[in-house]
Structures are given as C-alpha cells and as structure tokens.
Design a protein around this motif. Sequence first.
Motif, mmCIF file in Angstrom:
data_model
loop_
_atom_site.group_PDB
_atom_site.id
_atom_site.type_symbol
_atom_site.label_atom_id
_atom_site.label_comp_id
_atom_site.label_asym_id
_atom_site.label_seq_id
_atom_site.Cartn_x
_atom_site.Cartn_y
_atom_site.Cartn_z
ATOM 1 N N ARG A 4 0.854 -1.192 0.000
ATOM 2 C CA ARG A 4 0.000 0.000 0.000
ATOM 3 C C ARG A 4 0.884 1.234 0.000
ATOM 4 O O ARG A 4 2.070 1.179 0.363
ATOM 5 N N SER A 145 -0.683 1.761 -11.463
ATOM 6 C CA SER A 145 -2.038 1.231 -11.294
ATOM 7 C C SER A 145 -1.993 -0.229 -10.866
ATOM 8 O O SER A 145 -2.718 -0.646 -9.944
ATOM 9 N N LEU A 148 -0.095 -0.656 -7.155
ATOM 10 C CA LEU A 148 -0.914 -0.318 -5.988
ATOM 11 C C LEU A 148 -2.309 -0.927 -6.056
ATOM 12 O O LEU A 148 -3.051 -0.866 -5.076
ATOM 13 N N TRP A 150 -4.635 0.363 -7.793
ATOM 14 C CA TRP A 150 -5.527 1.515 -7.860
ATOM 15 C C TRP A 150 -6.030 1.623 -9.304
ATOM 16 O O TRP A 150 -5.235 1.568 -10.241
ATOM 17 N N GLN A 163 -6.325 6.456 -8.729
ATOM 18 C CA GLN A 163 -6.884 6.871 -7.444
ATOM 19 C C GLN A 163 -7.244 5.633 -6.648
ATOM 20 O O GLN A 163 -7.709 4.631 -7.210
ATOM 21 N N SER A 164 -7.031 5.686 -5.351
ATOM 22 C CA SER A 164 -7.403 4.571 -4.494
ATOM 23 C C SER A 164 -8.883 4.244 -4.657
ATOM 24 O O SER A 164 -9.706 5.142 -4.870
ATOM 25 N N ASP A 166 -10.781 3.783 -2.428
ATOM 26 C CA ASP A 166 -11.440 4.502 -1.333
ATOM 27 C C ASP A 166 -11.516 5.995 -1.576
ATOM 28 O O ASP A 166 -11.995 6.744 -0.715
ATOM 29 N N LYS A 170 -5.376 11.845 -6.020
ATOM 30 C CA LYS A 170 -5.028 11.164 -7.265
ATOM 31 C C LYS A 170 -3.523 11.286 -7.505
ATOM 32 O O LYS A 170 -2.869 12.211 -7.010
#
Length: 240
Positions: A4, A145, A148, A150, A163-164, A166, A170
């Motif tokens: 993370r 991307s 992570l 994301w 972007q996560s 959650d 960004k």
Amino acid sequence: MTSRLFAICFNAARPSDLARFWSGVLGWESADGPGDDVAILPPDPAGFRIRFLPGQEPKSGQNQAHFDLTSTSPKDQRLTVARALELGGTHIDVGQLPEEGHVVLADPEGNEFCVIEAGNTFLAGTGFIGALACDGTQDVGYFWSEALRWPLVWDQDQETAIQSPDGGTKITWGGPPVAPKTGTNRLYLELALPADADGEAETERLISLGAKRTDSGEGGGGRLRMLDPDGNEFAVRGLR
C-alpha cells in the motif's frame, strides 16, 4: 499481498523545517521518526503520511512531481496562498499563463506546488491534496495502477491518473514530452507491506511489472530501494 502507499517522501536539507512548513499549510500533525526523519500525519489514519528525510543533493531544475492543493472557493484559495507565503513559501514562474486560475508556489526548499482554483472538476472530492502531479509516461501510469491496484481514473492522450478505490488524492502523469531526469528525485513514493506479506514475492511482482532494483539496494531498516519503469526512485518498507 499488495503493498500500500505508506508515504510520499521529501529529500530535504532541513527535514524539521520543511515538515513544519507543510504541517502548517496542510494542518497535519507532525511526528518525529528515527534520527532526522520527520513525518506529518493525515487526519485519516488510513491515508498516506508525508515523510521528510535528510538529503543534501542540490535541486536542479523542476521536480518530477508536485502537489496540487484544492480550493473550495476563491477566498479559500487566497487564504491557502497567504498561509503558505506567511510560512516561508514563495511565488514562482514555471511558464504558467496569466489566464490560468491556479497559483504556483515553492516551499522553503524550492519544491514546487500549485494551489488550484475552486471548481476544478477533475479534483472534485479528492480532499485538500487533490493530486500528486508527476512528469511521466503512460506506461508508468499503468505500472503504478498495477503496483498499488488503484484503478485508472484517466487514460487519454497518453495522460494517466490513478486513485485509491477509497477515493482521496489522485496520482497523475502528464505523458510526453517527459523532462530529462537529473539526479535523484526529491519526492518519491514509499510503499509498505502488510505484516503477513511475503516480501520477496512482492518484490518479484513489482519487478515483473517493470520495476528494477537500484544499485544501492537496501536502504536500511528493511527498506528496499527500487526504480519504476521511468527510472523514478521508490522504496518498499517492511521487508524482513
């Protein structure tokens, strides 16, 4: 298990002073780390922190990455700019046009950042740090991307953003032309492994996605230094 995003790190000549500036601008609390390492902590414990580590390499040219701070109104933008200037920031010219609504500043060590005008739809709902805006290729956006996990929230004309799941800040890459890299980046990402993760397997996963180990290898404290496909440094902590 996937790493993370643990921190965005600044190499700083005076880590404590730079942490004090960014703590004041963002309203984040500071926390001392080992040695000269200083961090500021986000209001959301699940979010990334910002770490300031000793680094004496002089700044040459614009950074490869900078923060875009958001505004809720024109008055809010003016207040953010005024607070940054009061804390030691300066106005700088990076070629922005007079009609552009964002304000370009530098922190006390010359690291660029922007205070974006209110009503920017791309950064809507991201929070105060709307983006970490990076100079980079489409391929490096794809790499991060996957690294992570994301999702891509923008992928057009070789510009990318992730972007996560959650929400929140960004990370964006502007696509070509990418400015030549000179020296070690002053801003870089630091990833953290879950406590039960297999560090070697995660390292190999990142390498399979296009990362490389650096010549310097281990960064101490179970921290591995690596390069992304564009040659930008990043670190993975929590290795055993």
